[in-house]
Every structure is written in C-alpha cells, then in structure tokens.
Motif scaffolding. Structure first.
Motif, PDB file in Angstrom:
ATOM      1  N   TYR A   4       0.835  -1.209   0.000  1.00 34.85           N
ATOM      2  CA  TYR A   4       0.000   0.000   0.000  1.00 34.85           C
ATOM      3  C   TYR A   4       0.867   1.255   0.000  1.00 34.85           C
ATOM      4  O   TYR A   4       0.645   2.162  -0.801  1.00 34.85           O
ATOM      5  CB  TYR A   4      -0.919  -0.021   1.217  1.00 34.85           C
ATOM      6  CG  TYR A   4      -1.758   1.218   1.380  1.00 34.85           C
ATOM      7  CD1 TYR A   4      -2.807   1.477   0.511  1.00 34.85           C
ATOM      8  CD2 TYR A   4      -1.499   2.125   2.391  1.00 34.85           C
ATOM      9  CE1 TYR A   4      -3.580   2.615   0.646  1.00 34.85           C
ATOM     10  CE2 TYR A   4      -2.269   3.260   2.537  1.00 34.85           C
ATOM     11  CZ  TYR A   4      -3.305   3.503   1.665  1.00 34.85           C
ATOM     12  OH  TYR A   4      -4.060   4.633   1.798  1.00 34.85           O
ATOM     13  N   ALA A   7       2.624   1.634  -3.317  1.00 32.43           N
ATOM     14  CA  ALA A   7       1.700   2.106  -4.349  1.00 32.43           C
ATOM     15  C   ALA A   7       1.446   3.605  -4.195  1.00 32.43           C
ATOM     16  O   ALA A   7       1.409   4.335  -5.194  1.00 32.43           O
ATOM     17  CB  ALA A   7       0.390   1.334  -4.287  1.00 32.43           C
ATOM     18  N   LEU A   8       1.281   4.071  -2.965  1.00 32.50           N
ATOM     19  CA  LEU A   8       1.090   5.509  -2.744  1.00 32.50           C
ATOM     20  C   LEU A   8       2.308   6.299  -3.185  1.00 32.50           C
ATOM     21  O   LEU A   8       2.184   7.360  -3.826  1.00 32.50           O
ATOM     22  CB  LEU A   8       0.792   5.788  -1.276  1.00 32.50           C
ATOM     23  CG  LEU A   8      -0.566   5.359  -0.752  1.00 32.50           C
ATOM     24  CD1 LEU A   8      -0.700   5.757   0.720  1.00 32.50           C
ATOM     25  CD2 LEU A   8      -1.688   5.952  -1.563  1.00 32.50           C
ATOM     26  N   LEU A  11       2.397   6.329  -7.036  1.00 38.62           N
ATOM     27  CA  LEU A  11       1.387   7.230  -7.594  1.00 38.62           C
ATOM     28  C   LEU A  11       1.756   8.694  -7.376  1.00 38.62           C
ATOM     29  O   LEU A  11       1.530   9.536  -8.252  1.00 38.62           O
ATOM     30  CB  LEU A  11       0.023   6.926  -6.981  1.00 38.62           C
ATOM     31  CG  LEU A  11      -0.628   5.618  -7.424  1.00 38.62           C
ATOM     32  CD1 LEU A  11      -1.862   5.326  -6.585  1.00 38.62           C
ATOM     33  CD2 LEU A  11      -0.976   5.668  -8.900  1.00 38.62           C
ATOM     34  N   SER A  59      -6.388   8.285  -9.011  1.00 38.55           N
ATOM     35  CA  SER A  59      -5.944   6.989  -8.499  1.00 38.55           C
ATOM     36  C   SER A  59      -5.361   7.132  -7.096  1.00 38.55           C
ATOM     37  O   SER A  59      -5.605   6.298  -6.218  1.00 38.55           O
ATOM     38  CB  SER A  59      -4.893   6.381  -9.423  1.00 38.55           C
ATOM     39  OG  SER A  59      -5.424   6.130 -10.683  1.00 38.55           O
ATOM     40  N   LEU A  60      -4.602   8.196  -6.886  1.00 40.91           N
ATOM     41  CA  LEU A  60      -4.031   8.451  -5.563  1.00 40.91           C
ATOM     42  C   LEU A  60      -5.128   8.733  -4.544  1.00 40.91           C
ATOM     43  O   LEU A  60      -5.102   8.221  -3.418  1.00 40.91           O
ATOM     44  CB  LEU A  60      -3.044   9.619  -5.636  1.00 40.91           C
ATOM     45  CG  LEU A  60      -2.295   9.976  -4.364  1.00 40.91           C
ATOM     46  CD1 LEU A  60      -1.439   8.816  -3.894  1.00 40.91           C
ATOM     47  CD2 LEU A  60      -1.442  11.201  -4.607  1.00 40.91           C
ATOM     48  N   ALA A  63      -6.858   5.486  -3.656  1.00 37.71           N
ATOM     49  CA  ALA A  63      -6.045   4.658  -2.770  1.00 37.71           C
ATOM     50  C   ALA A  63      -6.031   5.202  -1.347  1.00 37.71           C
ATOM     51  O   ALA A  63      -6.089   4.438  -0.382  1.00 37.71           O
ATOM     52  CB  ALA A  63      -4.619   4.563  -3.311  1.00 37.71           C
ATOM     53  N   HIS A  69      -5.850  -0.401  -3.950  1.00 38.60           N
ATOM     54  CA  HIS A  69      -4.640  -0.073  -4.696  1.00 38.60           C
ATOM     55  C   HIS A  69      -4.185  -1.290  -5.494  1.00 38.60           C
ATOM     56  O   HIS A  69      -4.566  -2.424  -5.209  1.00 38.60           O
ATOM     57  CB  HIS A  69      -3.527   0.379  -3.758  1.00 38.60           C
ATOM     58  CG  HIS A  69      -3.032  -0.710  -2.852  1.00 38.60           C
ATOM     59  ND1 HIS A  69      -3.738  -1.151  -1.773  1.00 38.60           N
ATOM     60  CD2 HIS A  69      -1.912  -1.458  -2.900  1.00 38.60           C
ATOM     61  CE1 HIS A  69      -3.073  -2.119  -1.175  1.00 38.60           C
ATOM     62  NE2 HIS A  69      -1.955  -2.334  -1.839  1.00 38.60           N
ATOM     63  N   ASP A  70      -3.387  -1.032  -6.517  1.00 34.53           N
ATOM     64  CA  ASP A  70      -2.780  -2.075  -7.334  1.00 34.53           C
ATOM     65  C   ASP A  70      -1.319  -1.681  -7.525  1.00 34.53           C
ATOM     66  O   ASP A  70      -1.012  -0.711  -8.216  1.00 34.53           O
ATOM     67  CB  ASP A  70      -3.502  -2.174  -8.674  1.00 34.53           C
ATOM     68  CG  ASP A  70      -2.981  -3.301  -9.549  1.00 34.53           C
ATOM     69  OD1 ASP A  70      -2.126  -4.075  -9.065  1.00 34.53           O
ATOM     70  OD2 ASP A  70      -3.426  -3.410 -10.696  1.00 34.53           O
ATOM     71  N   ALA A  74       0.437   0.896 -10.278  1.00 41.57           N
ATOM     72  CA  ALA A  74       1.075   2.104  -9.766  1.00 41.57           C
ATOM     73  C   ALA A  74       2.538   2.177 -10.191  1.00 41.57           C
ATOM     74  O   ALA A  74       3.026   3.244 -10.583  1.00 41.57           O
ATOM     75  CB  ALA A  74       0.957   2.149  -8.248  1.00 41.57           C
TER      76      ALA A  74
END
Length: 95
Positions: A4, A7-8, A11, A59-60, A63, A69-70, A74
């Motif tokens: 997670y 991914a953040l 992004l 997308s951000l 999430a 999330h993916d 990302a």
C-alpha cells in the motif's frame, strides 16, 4: 514497507513527474520563436500530460480514501510518467 505504501509512493511520483512534464511543455508552448506546428505539438503534449496527471490524482485519491490499490499498475504508471518527463526534458534541448 507494505504494498500500500509503495503504491502511494509510486502514484505520488507519477503525479509529480507528470506535473513537471506538463509545466515544461507549457513553458515550451509559450515560446514565440517556434513554428506554429511545433507550438501546437507542445500544447498537445502538455494537454496529454495534464490529463494523465489528473488520472494519477484520481488513483491516488482512491487509494488514500478507500485503501484500494494495485501495486503493479502504480509502478507501471510511475515508470511511464518518469520516462515521459525525461523525454520531454531531453526534447527541450532541441526546441
């Protein structure tokens, strides 16, 4: 580091890279000594980068607000955005 948070981070990096690329393209669009075709091309690149930055922002936000999330998506978007920003920075020297 969890998937997670990675991914953040990816992004956010994509959002910053696309913002940089669109700002650079707008700056090059505003140069008056270029031909009309070159200026329209820079405007098209700036518009595309801004739309992609908006998508990265959505997308951000998704999430952060829901936790959905993916990581693969990302990471791919971050790499693509960084390469686009690098390419526009390299093309700036030609303009």
């Amino acid at each position: 580091m969890s998937s997670y948070s990675l991914a953040l981070f990816a992004l956010l990096a994509a959002l910053l890279a696309l913002s940089f690329a669109s700002g650079l393209a707008i700056e090059l669009f505003l140069r008056k000594e270029q031909s009309s075709l070159a200026r329209r091309s820079w405007l098209a690149l700036a518009s595309g980068a801004l739309i992609f930055a908006l998508q990265q922002g959505y997308s951000l936000e998704l999430a952060v607000s829901t936790g959905i999330h993916d990581l693969r998506q990302a990471a791919l978007s971050a790499v693509a955005a960084l390469l686009l920003a690098l390419a526009m920075y390299g093309l700036r020297r030609l303009a």
